[in-house]
Design an enzyme around this catalytic site. Sequence first.
Site, short mmCIF file in Angstrom:
data_model
loop_
_atom_site.label_atom_id
_atom_site.label_comp_id
_atom_site.label_asym_id
_atom_site.label_seq_id
_atom_site.Cartn_x
_atom_site.Cartn_y
_atom_site.Cartn_z
N ARG A 147 0.90 -1.17 0.00
CA ARG A 147 0.00 0.00 0.00
C ARG A 147 0.93 1.21 0.00
O ARG A 147 1.49 1.59 1.04
CB ARG A 147 -0.91 -0.02 1.23
CG ARG A 147 -1.89 1.15 1.32
CD ARG A 147 -2.77 1.00 2.55
NE ARG A 147 -3.58 2.17 2.82
CZ ARG A 147 -4.80 2.41 2.33
NH1 ARG A 147 -5.35 1.51 1.54
NH2 ARG A 147 -5.45 3.50 2.64
N HIS A 174 -6.41 1.21 -7.49
CA HIS A 174 -6.78 0.55 -6.23
C HIS A 174 -7.56 -0.73 -6.57
O HIS A 174 -8.73 -0.87 -6.24
CB HIS A 174 -7.62 1.50 -5.38
CG HIS A 174 -7.68 1.14 -3.92
ND1 HIS A 174 -7.14 -0.02 -3.41
CD2 HIS A 174 -8.22 1.80 -2.86
CE1 HIS A 174 -7.34 -0.07 -2.11
NE2 HIS A 174 -7.98 1.03 -1.75
N GLN A 177 -9.55 -2.98 -3.88
CA GLN A 177 -10.80 -2.35 -3.45
C GLN A 177 -11.92 -2.65 -4.44
O GLN A 177 -13.06 -2.92 -4.05
CB GLN A 177 -10.61 -0.84 -3.33
CG GLN A 177 -11.88 -0.06 -3.02
CD GLN A 177 -12.40 -0.32 -1.63
OE1 GLN A 177 -11.67 -0.17 -0.66
NE2 GLN A 177 -13.66 -0.72 -1.52
N ASP A 265 -15.44 9.06 -3.38
CA ASP A 265 -14.23 8.90 -2.59
C ASP A 265 -13.83 10.28 -2.08
O ASP A 265 -14.40 11.31 -2.48
CB ASP A 265 -13.11 8.28 -3.45
CG ASP A 265 -11.88 7.91 -2.66
OD1 ASP A 265 -11.99 7.70 -1.43
OD2 ASP A 265 -10.78 7.84 -3.24
N CYS A 305 -15.49 3.89 -0.50
CA CYS A 305 -14.45 2.96 -0.07
C CYS A 305 -13.98 3.21 1.35
O CYS A 305 -13.32 2.35 1.93
CB CYS A 305 -13.27 2.99 -1.04
SG CYS A 305 -12.42 4.57 -1.09
N ARG A 333 -14.22 -6.42 1.69
CA ARG A 333 -12.77 -6.38 1.52
C ARG A 333 -12.15 -7.70 2.01
O ARG A 333 -11.22 -8.23 1.42
CB ARG A 333 -12.16 -5.20 2.31
CG ARG A 333 -12.46 -3.82 1.75
CD ARG A 333 -11.77 -3.54 0.43
NE ARG A 333 -10.32 -3.59 0.54
CZ ARG A 333 -9.54 -2.56 0.91
NH1 ARG A 333 -10.09 -1.41 1.26
NH2 ARG A 333 -8.23 -2.69 0.93
#
Length: 352
Positions: A147, A174, A177, A265, A305, A333
């Site tokens: 990450r 991403h 996700q 987001d 998210c 997730r």
Amino acid sequence: MPKVATEASKASKQAGKNARKGESARKSAVRKDTLLTPETLPAPVLAGRDFLSNLDMTAGELRAVLDTAHSMKRGEWRAVKPLAGLSIALVFEKASLRTRTTFDVGMYQLGGHAITLSNTEIGLGTRERVSDVARNLERWVDAVMGRVYLQQTLQELAQHASVPVINGLSDMLHPAQLLADYQTIEEGFGTDLRGRRVVYIGDGNNLANSHIHMGILTGTDVTIVTPVGYEPNAGVLMDAVRAGVKVTLTNDLAAIAGADVLYTDVWISMGQEAEADIRRRAFQGYQVTPEMLDTLAPHGIFLHCLPAHYGEETVPEATEHPKSRVFDQAENRLHAQKALMYHLMGDLKPRW
């Protein structure tokens, strides 16, 4: 001062408890003949590969991963530990709640072990070259999840490590996700998503880019609604052009009306704090509110998210709205990333 619970908060808390009890009862009711055994596990479809982008898999491979995620959520994998004796390194340049917890818990549930490494400990590209970190980790662990700030960091890790490298987030994409997002969308609309309208509103960031990639794989009708100057990456848009897939770019908020899925987001991602005031001005009017959710299709859902910056891109009344699936999405997730790790690592045997 004592904490006073309102009737609404009590009701919300009780609803959450009831949902968890229902989920527990559902999983405990899984018939024994539906539980998988080592002999009935599906074949891993991504064995030994890297996962830096959703386009690192085909539509058929995506189908296999999502089918596995749904099966895991139903509790059908409780009797197997397919990654027993394996380990994964979780490398974090950026802070994390969902990514860290779900990869760690997911690896444990599959029988393996996860080790978390912060950038304070590693110093990617500063204390040590990225290539040296990769060459060390490949000797000790069976996969690496990163990450990180830059997609280039993941590409360099993947170039120099012989074990699978997973993109847990970068500035560009991403993809992990999006696996959870589309598991959540399929829970509402089924597995054939061709023609479903997915509208992303806000910054044309890594999430917007990955939504375009998922539109290529699934046939969803993707619309990106951003202020002028905040559009998605041009290279990602060219991916859609090369695939012959139409993506709608607009600044018109009217595009949200009738959507099957509305997604947003944060306006200010980690590392963009210096631009905060400029971005808040640019995104005025792009906040997701309950009134906006009322314009979706009757069956429409809202996704985010997380973490949410309440008062900016959305408000609590939206994430707690009847059309919100934000916390189902967060749960997924775990299931989606377990499925991903299985399909990347399921053919491996312990080296010790």
